[in-house]
Design an enzyme around this catalytic site. Structure first.
Site, mmCIF file in Angstrom:
data_model
loop_
_atom_site.group_PDB
_atom_site.id
_atom_site.type_symbol
_atom_site.label_atom_id
_atom_site.label_comp_id
_atom_site.label_asym_id
_atom_site.label_seq_id
_atom_site.Cartn_x
_atom_site.Cartn_y
_atom_site.Cartn_z
ATOM 1 C CG PHE A 53 6.579 5.713 1.795
ATOM 2 C CD1 PHE A 53 7.672 5.270 1.395
ATOM 3 C CD2 PHE A 53 5.379 5.712 0.991
ATOM 4 C CE1 PHE A 53 7.609 4.609 0.197
ATOM 5 C CE2 PHE A 53 5.318 4.897 -0.060
ATOM 6 C CZ PHE A 53 6.441 4.371 -0.732
ATOM 7 N N PRO A 112 1.032 -1.144 -0.038
ATOM 8 C CG PRO A 112 -0.654 -1.551 1.562
ATOM 9 C CD PRO A 112 0.632 -1.946 1.198
ATOM 10 C CB CYS A 113 1.128 4.301 -2.162
ATOM 11 S SG CYS A 113 -0.494 5.065 -2.167
ATOM 12 C CD GLN A 114 -2.222 4.584 2.277
ATOM 13 O OE1 GLN A 114 -1.494 3.383 1.897
ATOM 14 N NE2 GLN A 114 -3.631 4.505 1.842
#
Ligand SMILES: C[S@@+](CC[C@H](N)C(=O)[O-])C[C@H]1O[C@@H](n2cnc3c(N)ncnc32)[C@H](O)[C@@H]1O
Length: 356
Positions: A83, A79-81
């Site tokens: 970080f 999932p791209c969140q």
């Protein structure tokens, strides 16, 4: 060559690798039904239902892989969140660990994987003003990998669907930098919706049944390809719409959407993708996880799971398990297997070459 698939979902990405001759050792996800589908379609693979934000999960995966001699390739669609860009990674933000789990696993393995591939939405390139992309690249560098990234357009690789996805490929330094596979089609010969699904029953008079004989012969080379190893039709079950929905969608022309409706019709849905009807002579719009805004190019209903699967380039012998809602989610979340296949083939070429 051996593959670990992280955030595997039902395994669209790794199915492409399997088709290219790789051995998919393990798929890891925290969605039960997606893993059931994964297992059913990757008969020789293991699945682990694990939360990849948990350090214990990382330990378990590393132990399993070390015991079987390691992996050559890690593929992952996190999932791209996930970080941490502030410098101090907050241990309490679970999502922050997701993306890092890919590198934590590769670092902890006794033998370093030769390649790591991370897939995501194109928006990741500009997420947090480009810092997310830089963070991925920094992690590749820190772990001794070269990196290349590119947004790939699925129709260029024979997938009958407008879908753009960003891929990062990191190679163990001696292999040099990865060069992405060339397109195999151009716009004038993209596979169309009609070529992809016109052989499937209309379901206008009934909702259909699972596991039936094909009522028609395939009419295009794409249909033949999808039916290559299948003898019966699965996951082709219709959806019952209200009379109002049928009435509204019947007024949308091929390739049109809510903007093509007469004034006062279908006004409850006005956002970008609302009341979209596919065009028979073009690839479909991006398959979603079952939002019911996209309709068949000819019939007044949403596409079935099998039609979406075809548009995602899943062959007909890839069978989806779980509730219909779960099946739509699995299909929509996936990397198109055919796109995965072309990346896998190119990677094989690189990894089979002598190290530089
Ligand atoms: C975009 S999908 C990946 C699709 C897959 N690459 C394919 O081709 O079929 C992302 C997956 O991440 C999984 N996921 C989300 N959070 C997770 C977590 N904390 N641990 C493990 N898996 C997670 C979701 O269940 C979902 O299947």
């Amino acid at each position: 060559m051996k593959v670990l698939d992280l955030f595997s979902g039902c395994g669209g990405f790794s199915y492409g690798f399997q088709e290219a001759g790789y051995e998919v050792l393990l798929g890891v996800d925290n969605a039960d039904l997606a893993l059931e589908t994964f297992k059913y379609n990757h008969k020789n693979s293991q699945t682990f239902n694990l939360d990849l934000s948990d350090n214990k999960s990382i330990d378990k995966i590393v132990k399993f892989l070390d015991d079987v001699g390691g992996v050559d390739v890690i593929i992952a669609g996190p999932p791209c969140q996930g970080f941490s860009l502030t410098g101090s990674r907050k241990e309490d933000d679970e999502r922050n660990k997701l993306f890092y789990s890919v590198f934590e696993i590769s670092k902890a393995l006794k033998e370093k994987p030769k390649a790591i591939i991370i897939e995501n939405v194109p928006g990741l390139a500009t997420l947090y003003k480009g810092k997310a992309k830089l963070e991925i690249e920094r992690n590749f560098e820190e772990n001794g990998y070269t990196h290349s990234s590119k947004i790939l357009y699925a129709p260029d690789y024979g997938v009958p669907q407008i879908r753009k996805r960003l891929f990062f490929v990191g190679l163990d330094k001696p292999y040099g930098k990865f060069i992405f596979p060339n397109a195999i089609r151009d716009e004038k010969d993209y596979v169309t919706c009609e070529e992809a699904i016109s052989d499937l029953p209309s379901l206008e008079d009934n909702l259909g049944k699972d596991n039936i004989e094909y009522p028609k012969e395939p009419t295009s080379s794409y249909q033949k390809l999808m039916r290559k190893n299948a003898s019966r039709l699965h996951n082709h079950i219709g959806t019952k719409h209200t009379d109002l929905v049928v009435d509204v969608i019947s007024q949308v022309p091929e390739g049109g959407n809510h903007k093509d409706l007469p004034k006062g019709v279908g006004e409850s849905r006005k956002f970008n993708e609302a009341w979209t009807r596919y065009h028979s002579k073009k690839p479909s719009k991006t398959i979603d996880t079952g939002h019911r805004n996209h309709f068949h190019y000819k019939y007044n209903r949403v596409p079935t799971v099998r039609e979406n699967a075809r548009l995602q380039s899943f062959p007909d012998d890839f069978i989806f398990l779980g509730s219909k809602t779960a099946q739509y989610r699995q299909v929509g979340n996936a990397v198109p297997p055919l796109l995965g296949y072309h990346i896998a083939m190119k990677l094989k070429e690189v990894l089979n070459n002598e190290k530089i």
